[in-house]
Design a protein around this motif. Structure first.
Motif, PDB file in Angstrom:
ATOM      1  N   ALA A   1       2.677  -3.017  -2.072  1.00 62.01           N
ATOM      2  CA  ALA A   1       3.494  -2.314  -1.076  1.00 62.01           C
ATOM      3  C   ALA A   1       2.958  -0.898  -0.864  1.00 62.01           C
ATOM      4  O   ALA A   1       2.913  -0.402   0.269  1.00 62.01           O
ATOM      5  N   ALA A   2       2.552  -0.241  -1.941  1.00 61.54           N
ATOM      6  CA  ALA A   2       1.965   1.100  -1.835  1.00 61.54           C
ATOM      7  C   ALA A   2       0.642   1.043  -1.078  1.00 61.54           C
ATOM      8  O   ALA A   2       0.338   1.917  -0.259  1.00 61.54           O
ATOM      9  N   LYS A   3      -0.156   0.012  -1.340  1.00 62.99           N
ATOM     10  CA  LYS A   3      -1.427  -0.164  -0.632  1.00 62.99           C
ATOM     11  C   LYS A   3      -1.178  -0.317   0.866  1.00 62.99           C
ATOM     12  O   LYS A   3      -1.884   0.277   1.699  1.00 62.99           O
ATOM     13  N   ASP A   4      -0.175  -1.121   1.215  1.00 68.14           N
ATOM     14  CA  ASP A   4       0.178  -1.313   2.620  1.00 68.14           C
ATOM     15  C   ASP A   4       0.606   0.007   3.256  1.00 68.14           C
ATOM     16  O   ASP A   4       0.222   0.322   4.391  1.00 68.14           O
ATOM     17  N   ALA A   5       1.381   0.804   2.526  1.00 71.96           N
ATOM     18  CA  ALA A   5       1.823   2.107   3.039  1.00 71.96           C
ATOM     19  C   ALA A   5       0.626   3.027   3.284  1.00 71.96           C
ATOM     20  O   ALA A   5       0.567   3.736   4.301  1.00 71.96           O
ATOM     21  N   LEU A   6      -0.336   3.019   2.362  1.00 74.56           N
ATOM     22  CA  LEU A   6      -1.541   3.845   2.522  1.00 74.56           C
ATOM     23  C   LEU A   6      -2.351   3.416   3.737  1.00 74.56           C
ATOM     24  O   LEU A   6      -2.864   4.260   4.492  1.00 74.56           O
ATOM     25  N   GLU A   7      -2.457   2.117   3.959  1.00 73.06           N
ATOM     26  CA  GLU A   7      -3.201   1.609   5.103  1.00 73.06           C
ATOM     27  C   GLU A   7      -2.521   2.000   6.407  1.00 73.06           C
ATOM     28  O   GLU A   7      -3.189   2.325   7.402  1.00 73.06           O
ATOM     29  N   ARG A   8      -1.200   1.995   6.407  1.00 75.99           N
ATOM     30  CA  ARG A   8      -0.462   2.412   7.609  1.00 75.99           C
ATOM     31  C   ARG A   8      -0.656   3.902   7.876  1.00 75.99           C
ATOM     32  O   ARG A   8      -0.782   4.317   9.039  1.00 75.99           O
ATOM     33  N   LEU A   9      -0.676   4.706   6.813  1.00 77.60           N
ATOM     34  CA  LEU A   9      -0.903   6.146   6.981  1.00 77.60           C
ATOM     35  C   LEU A   9      -2.281   6.407   7.576  1.00 77.60           C
ATOM     36  O   LEU A   9      -2.442   7.284   8.438  1.00 77.60           O
ATOM     37  N   LYS A  10      -3.278   5.648   7.106  1.00 78.92           N
ATOM     38  CA  LYS A  10      -4.640   5.824   7.621  1.00 78.92           C
ATOM     39  C   LYS A  10      -4.717   5.437   9.101  1.00 78.92           C
ATOM     40  O   LYS A  10      -5.439   6.057   9.880  1.00 78.92           O
ATOM     41  N   LYS A  11      -3.963   4.416   9.490  1.00 77.46           N
ATOM     42  CA  LYS A  11      -3.940   4.010  10.896  1.00 77.46           C
ATOM     43  C   LYS A  11      -3.332   5.113  11.755  1.00 77.46           C
ATOM     44  O   LYS A  11      -3.630   5.211  12.953  1.00 77.46           O
ATOM     45  N   ASN A  12      -2.467   5.906  11.166  1.00 74.87           N
ATOM     46  CA  ASN A  12      -1.868   7.044  11.871  1.00 74.87           C
ATOM     47  C   ASN A  12      -2.715   8.301  11.731  1.00 74.87           C
ATOM     48  O   ASN A  12      -2.254   9.407  11.995  1.00 74.87           O
TER      49      ASN A  12
ATOM     50  N   ILE B   1       8.131   2.106   4.468  1.00 72.87           N
ATOM     51  CA  ILE B   1       6.796   2.530   4.896  1.00 72.87           C
ATOM     52  C   ILE B   1       5.704   1.543   4.475  1.00 72.87           C
ATOM     53  O   ILE B   1       4.542   1.724   4.803  1.00 72.87           O
ATOM     54  N   GLY B   2       6.088   0.491   3.718  1.00 74.39           N
ATOM     55  CA  GLY B   2       5.107  -0.500   3.303  1.00 74.39           C
ATOM     56  C   GLY B   2       5.791  -1.714   2.700  1.00 74.39           C
ATOM     57  O   GLY B   2       6.935  -1.619   2.238  1.00 74.39           O
ATOM     58  N   GLN B   3       5.088  -2.844   2.696  1.00 71.27           N
ATOM     59  CA  GLN B   3       5.610  -4.069   2.094  1.00 71.27           C
ATOM     60  C   GLN B   3       4.497  -4.751   1.310  1.00 71.27           C
ATOM     61  O   GLN B   3       3.319  -4.646   1.664  1.00 71.27           O
TER      62      GLN B   3
ATOM     63  N   PHE C   1      -7.879   3.481 -18.908  1.00 74.39           N
ATOM     64  CA  PHE C   1      -6.738   3.513 -17.996  1.00 74.39           C
ATOM     65  C   PHE C   1      -7.132   3.986 -16.598  1.00 74.39           C
ATOM     66  O   PHE C   1      -6.294   4.441 -15.832  1.00 74.39           O
ATOM     67  N   GLU C   2      -8.420   3.874 -16.279  1.00 76.46           N
ATOM     68  CA  GLU C   2      -8.874   4.324 -14.968  1.00 76.46           C
ATOM     69  C   GLU C   2      -9.689   3.263 -14.240  1.00 76.46           C
ATOM     70  O   GLU C   2     -10.365   3.547 -13.270  1.00 76.46           O
ATOM     71  N   GLY C   3      -9.612   2.024 -14.702  1.00 72.18           N
ATOM     72  CA  GLY C   3     -10.488   0.987 -14.176  1.00 72.18           C
ATOM     73  C   GLY C   3     -10.015   0.339 -12.887  1.00 72.18           C
ATOM     74  O   GLY C   3     -10.758  -0.373 -12.244  1.00 72.18           O
ATOM     75  N   GLN C   4      -8.785   0.587 -12.487  1.00 71.38           N
ATOM     76  CA  GLN C   4      -8.253  -0.074 -11.292  1.00 71.38           C
ATOM     77  C   GLN C   4      -7.633   0.971 -10.377  1.00 71.38           C
ATOM     78  O   GLN C   4      -6.989   1.910 -10.823  1.00 71.38           O
ATOM     79  N   LYS C   5      -7.831   0.790  -9.103  1.00 74.11           N
ATOM     80  CA  LYS C   5      -7.269   1.726  -8.148  1.00 74.11           C
ATOM     81  C   LYS C   5      -5.752   1.632  -8.180  1.00 74.11           C
ATOM     82  O   LYS C   5      -5.184   0.564  -7.987  1.00 74.11           O
ATOM     83  N   ASN C   6      -5.102   2.744  -8.443  1.00 68.92           N
ATOM     84  CA  ASN C   6      -3.652   2.759  -8.561  1.00 68.92           C
ATOM     85  C   ASN C   6      -3.056   3.271  -7.247  1.00 68.92           C
ATOM     86  O   ASN C   6      -2.972   4.477  -7.022  1.00 68.92           O
ATOM     87  N   TYR C   7      -2.682   2.341  -6.394  1.00 69.68           N
ATOM     88  CA  TYR C   7      -2.207   2.717  -5.062  1.00 69.68           C
ATOM     89  C   TYR C   7      -0.910   3.519  -5.128  1.00 69.68           C
ATOM     90  O   TYR C   7      -0.691   4.417  -4.315  1.00 69.68           O
ATOM     91  N   LYS C   8      -0.048   3.200  -6.083  1.00 66.34           N
ATOM     92  CA  LYS C   8       1.205   3.948  -6.218  1.00 66.34           C
ATOM     93  C   LYS C   8       0.920   5.410  -6.554  1.00 66.34           C
ATOM     94  O   LYS C   8       1.556   6.315  -6.015  1.00 66.34           O
ATOM     95  N   SER C   9      -0.028   5.641  -7.452  1.00 67.90           N
ATOM     96  CA  SER C   9      -0.377   7.012  -7.831  1.00 67.90           C
ATOM     97  C   SER C   9      -0.979   7.771  -6.652  1.00 67.90           C
ATOM     98  O   SER C   9      -0.658   8.938  -6.420  1.00 67.90           O
ATOM     99  N   ILE C  10      -1.879   7.096  -5.913  1.00 67.05           N
ATOM    100  CA  ILE C  10      -2.529   7.741  -4.763  1.00 67.05           C
ATOM    101  C   ILE C  10      -1.488   8.115  -3.714  1.00 67.05           C
ATOM    102  O   ILE C  10      -1.508   9.221  -3.156  1.00 67.05           O
ATOM    103  N   LEU C  11      -0.556   7.193  -3.446  1.00 66.12           N
ATOM    104  CA  LEU C  11       0.486   7.450  -2.452  1.00 66.12           C
ATOM    105  C   LEU C  11       1.400   8.591  -2.898  1.00 66.12           C
ATOM    106  O   LEU C  11       1.730   9.482  -2.111  1.00 66.12           O
ATOM    107  N   GLN C  12       1.797   8.561  -4.175  1.00 71.89           N
ATOM    108  CA  GLN C  12       2.678   9.606  -4.689  1.00 71.89           C
ATOM    109  C   GLN C  12       2.005  10.975  -4.611  1.00 71.89           C
ATOM    110  O   GLN C  12       2.622  11.975  -4.227  1.00 71.89           O
TER     111      GLN C  12
END
Length: 233
Positions: A218-229, A203-205, A153-164
């Motif tokens: 959508a979570a991945k997009d939100a993370l990328e926007r946060l990094k840009k900030n 914050i993401g789409q 259960f750890e083989g894929q990057k979970n963008y929702k978990s990282i964002l949360q």
């Protein structure tokens, strides 16, 4: 001959109604062409809620010192599309799933389809026997898979978990939600468009072939926007 024998062995459960369980494997592209058949969509809906409850209860009891933010992140790793796909592969579900390639525009089972069937199977056990036995089946499957592959259960990057986790640690709040704002295409080959929101703020789409995939994007997009900030993730 019992065609579900191999699956039942892995589930450690025998289906009581072999004809009823067929519904759990019927994709809409197949069911819609056959009079009187139903797709697995309703069972998948029920199984999704059931799985959240079982995993939440299990993690709550196993990790008494973890707060709600940590538990939310951990639960996501056990119930996201990647995790369900891993379970579907372990259960060897592809040979059971019925769909129409010419309408689905693919000639093989997708990850999202495989995950939906996992949820539909768990829902089917619940409908036959109730919560307690369904819980035992679910935990048996999880433990069996983890005994073979501890990183299942750890083989894929979970963008929702990282964002949360980022919001929990930096802002001390659990305000992230996901909203489907548009769908495109027929029910058997639908693309979902999703907002990631902090309260009422978008914050993401993202989009994808399932609601889960769309919310991850959508979570991945939100993370990328946060990094840009220039926020440290």
């Amino acid at each position: 001959m019992n065609k579900f024998e191999s699956l039942e062995k892995k589930l450690n459960y025998q289906f009581k109604n072999k004809s009823s369980i067929e519904e759990a494997f019927q994709h809409a592209s197949f069911a819609n062409e056959e009079e009187g058949l139903k797709s697995y969509d309703r069972r998948e809906f029920l199984g999704d809620a059931l799985l959240d409850m079982v995993v939440s209860e299990y993690l709550y009891q196993k990790y008494p010192s973890k707060d709600e933010g940590d538990l939310t992140v951990l639960r996501a790793q056990y119930v996201d599309e990647h995790a369900l796909n891993a379970i579907g592969l372990y259960l060897d579900l592809d040979s059971y799933i019925k769909f129409r390639p010419q309408k689905y525009h693919k000639n093989q089972v997708s990850e999202s389809m495989r995950g939906d069937v996992v949820e539909a199977i768990f829902a089917s056990v619940f409908l036959e026997t109730g919560y307690q036995e369904a819980k035992e089946v679910i935990l048996h499957v999880y433990h069996s898979l983890l005994s073979q592959d501890k990183d299942a259960f750890e083989g894929q990057k979970n963008y929702k978990s990282i964002l949360q986790e980022h919001y929990q640690k930096k802002y001390h709040k659990l305000s992230i939600s996901y909203q489907v704002y548009k769908t495109q295409g027929p029910s058997w080959d639908c693309t979902f468009y999703t907002y990631c929101k902090d309260g009422d703020q978008i914050i993401g789409q993202g989009f994808g072939g399932s609601k889960k995939e769309a919310s991850q994007m959508a979570a991945k997009d939100a993370l990328e926007r946060l990094k840009k900030n220039h926020e440290q993730i």
